[in-house]
Design an enzyme around this catalytic site. Structure first.
Site, PDB file in Angstrom:
ATOM      1  N   THR A 193       0.807  -1.030  -0.152  1.00 42.32           N
ATOM      2  CA  THR A 193      -0.026  -0.022   0.102  1.00 42.32           C
ATOM      3  C   THR A 193       0.763   1.126   0.178  1.00 42.32           C
ATOM      4  OG1 THR A 193      -1.820  -1.087   1.219  1.00 42.32           O
ATOM      5  CG2 THR A 193      -1.652   1.210   1.239  1.00 42.32           C
ATOM      6  N   ASN A 401       8.592 -12.025  -0.940  1.00 42.06           N
ATOM      7  CA  ASN A 401       7.143 -12.333  -1.590  1.00 42.06           C
ATOM      8  C   ASN A 401       6.957 -13.626  -1.670  1.00 42.06           C
ATOM      9  OD1 ASN A 401       6.352  -9.527  -1.470  1.00 42.06           O
ATOM     10  ND2 ASN A 401       8.083  -9.006  -2.889  1.00 42.06           N
TER      11      ASN A 401
END
Lengths: 406, 406
Positions: A193, A401
């Site tokens: 974000t 990730n």
């Protein structure tokens, strides 16, 4: 024009007059750090915001949009990290409203003067007991310590706080724009974000602020890319409380260009800090495109180059790979003549007249050893220019990730 | 309809009647393997081609376009690997013309009946002495060995040959479509060129072939992504020589759907092989989108999901990360209601009614342990569907692409 604008090294969101900030560890987040932050202006401020273009939008986005829609004024911002309150349905929405209400009650202001933002895990409900405890206990102050607490509280896996501050004069009055942001750190299990909060004591017309902010965001925050993913919670917000007490700024004001340039500088500064702190990044990459037919074309080419996985891995590998740069420009969707194009790495010319130029590999490797790498493209096709920022693609990105959520 | 179409396991580009192929090691490439390949049809064939959309296009693309433009017929294809003949200016163009001329002379056919393709390093001139020696010495035969030599010759850093073959009947006559492709291997210093060559003995109207091929490519080769980069040399070509001797196929022919479906099957088969062999990949990812308003919308959502670095790293990390899938769909540019959406990993439901669904992490990890991972998205927004294919993003991808050119 730009010489009138000074960067304030220790400045922050509390440097403009009338702004307070703070952060608190409410244990919303699974690790130990501050995770709820507040910004407060002692008078209500004219507000403008830009939100994620994702079709999937988190609950706080709806609530903040509703707040601003009421009278384009915001007096406080409440932000939590650790949980994005996204994909949380009806309950998520009522939780975001509760955050707004508790903050308004604490400050004794109307609900619609509060903006709400969240970042972190998606698909999980907020622990509202902890959020309420956080709002009850959070302190805010007109100090750099308060601003630092806020900047820390909004981070997720970012490795550092991101702040910027610039000053200039209008009609002999000192005007300040400060900012704090969080970026491309990825939180388990989810997504990068981008949040940005700008505060200024400028006195500015509502429509002019919205217009300028939209344009500035398009050239700065919207020109960074870490992995091309756009989150459900992205939001950049500016509050202008007018306490610098100059006459109201509009596009017609003689100092309008100075204000807009300062707004751009704060935004670009924060955007570059976000790009540099991209997950696993070792370098900031800046791509400048000059001589384009339009600004839009320059921007899309710059962003496509800086977003190319092949360019990003080449920079990581210290490879002056002009072919990948050319190729990315070529599939950006912009129309240009590659035979007219020049490609530079810093000051090293790599490509011209449709052909590669011989250059010293040693010099190129030395250049690529730096922490900031500049790629410059000349299209010789017009007068417009654009920039974009990103980072290299590294083993560490994959590691961060590819790890399990749990 | 599809039951009439048989996959021929050992079939290839030489299985259709009248097609010959071969490969030869001309040492154009720096490693030891065949690097020049030829396809020849004993009668000239109706041709259709789809080329890279990159603004920067390599010399062979220009030459092949010119060849086909003459009368939409091609009788031979000459392909080299090891050097893409891209960004090579005037000299590169005359080199590509020379390749065409030498091939035409060898075969005793007109220049414009020869298509030329190249893949490999960009920005370097071809060693034309070696190319000429290759063209002089290359043999072609109507055998699977010849087809295998060709399939090998067009590879760069691909780890395996990519071939497919399907058969069906039209008017009692056996019709075959064969194909060979190379994909996402990246060659020092440059980019993933995708080349595909389809041969068929179908007798088909030129305009109908072009139309069908374009549609099929859009659903297959154009729906794969390894790293989002589009090369300067991409080309997919189909040759139809009519030797199956059925009446001419057009959209009005009762067996038109069978032909088109077989063409799609060959293309999809090759496309999936390319995706699976993406650089550093350990898995093939297939994304199906159903219930979309339009096929275009389904395709863009599928391709955005399979192209997301966050989805790709999650699959590599065996993480059933529905949030990243949802997020990628959300920024695809398509309009849909996330509250109506369902997301499945194989048969495991992950998300419905705007909320995550609880599922067994253990079951999900087991599923993600497989070599082929299917992500299914139901939009419940219409009747259209689309698919896309890609691969996981791994440490090995970074390693391959971060290495020096030299």
């Amino acid at each position: 024009m730009t010489t009138k604008i000074r960067k304030i090294d220790n400045g922050s969101i509390t440097t403009p007059k009338g702004f307070y900030a703070g952060g608190y560890e409410a244990h919303i987040r699974y690790t130990h750090k501050k995770d709820i932050g507040i910004i407060y202006s002692d008078v209500s401020a004219t507000a403008a915001a830009v939100y994620t273009q994702n079709v999937v939008q988190a609950a706080p986005i709806f609530v903040t949009k509703e707040s601003i829609a009421k009278e384009n004024k915001i007096q406080a911002v409440i932000v939590n990290s650790g949980n994005a309150n996204a994909c949380t349905g009806e309950k998520g929405l009522s939780d975001a409203y509760a955050m707004r209400k508790w903050t308004a009650e604490k400050l004794g202001i109307a609900d619609h003067l509060v903006a709400v933002a969240s970042t972190g895990v998606i698909g999980e409900y907020l622990n509202m007991e902890k959020v309420q405890e956080g709002i009850n206990n959070i302190e805010y102050e007109r100090s750099s310590a308060g601003a630092k607490s806020f900047a820390e509280a909004i981070l997720t896996t970012d490795t550092c706080e991101k702040t910027a501050c610039y000053q200039f004069e209008i009609e002999g009055k000192q005007v300040t724009i400060g900012g704090a942001a969080k970026g491309s750190g990825m939180i388990h299990p989810n997504m990068a974000t981008m949040l940005g909060f700008l505060t200024t004591d400028a006195n500015i017309d509502e429509k002019s602020l919205q217009q300028a902010f939209r344009e500035v965001i398009d050239e700065t925050f919207n020109q960074i890319t870490v992995d091309g993913d756009t989150s459900t919670n992205d939001m950049v917000l500016v509050l202008a409380n007018g306490k610098a007490e100059h006459s109201m700024l509009t596009e017609e004001h003689p100092d309008w260009p100075v204000f807009k340039e300062a707004l751009r500088k704060v935004s670009e500064d924060l955007a570059k800090q976000i790009a540099r702190d991209g997950e696993g990044a070792t370098k900031l990459i800046e791509v400048s495109v000059n001589g384009a037919k339009s600004k839009q074309e320059a921007n899309i080419i710059a962003k496509t180059i800086v977003g190319s996985s092949l360019v990003k891995t080449a920079i990581y590998g210290k490879d002056a790979n002009w072919g990948r740069i050319l190729c990315a420009a070529g599939y950006s969707g912009a129309e240009f003549d590659p035979n007219q194009m020049e490609v530079y790495l810093g000051h090293i010319l790599l490509f011209k007249n449709g052909l590669p130029v011989s250059f010293s590999e040693q010099e190129a490797i030395q250049y690529l050893d730096q922490e900031i790498v500049e790629i410059k493209v000349m299209l010789n096709n017009g007068e417009a220019q654009g920039k974009a920022w990103g980072c290299d693609l590294t083993y560490e990105y994959v590691k961060i990730n590819a790890s399990y959520r749990t």
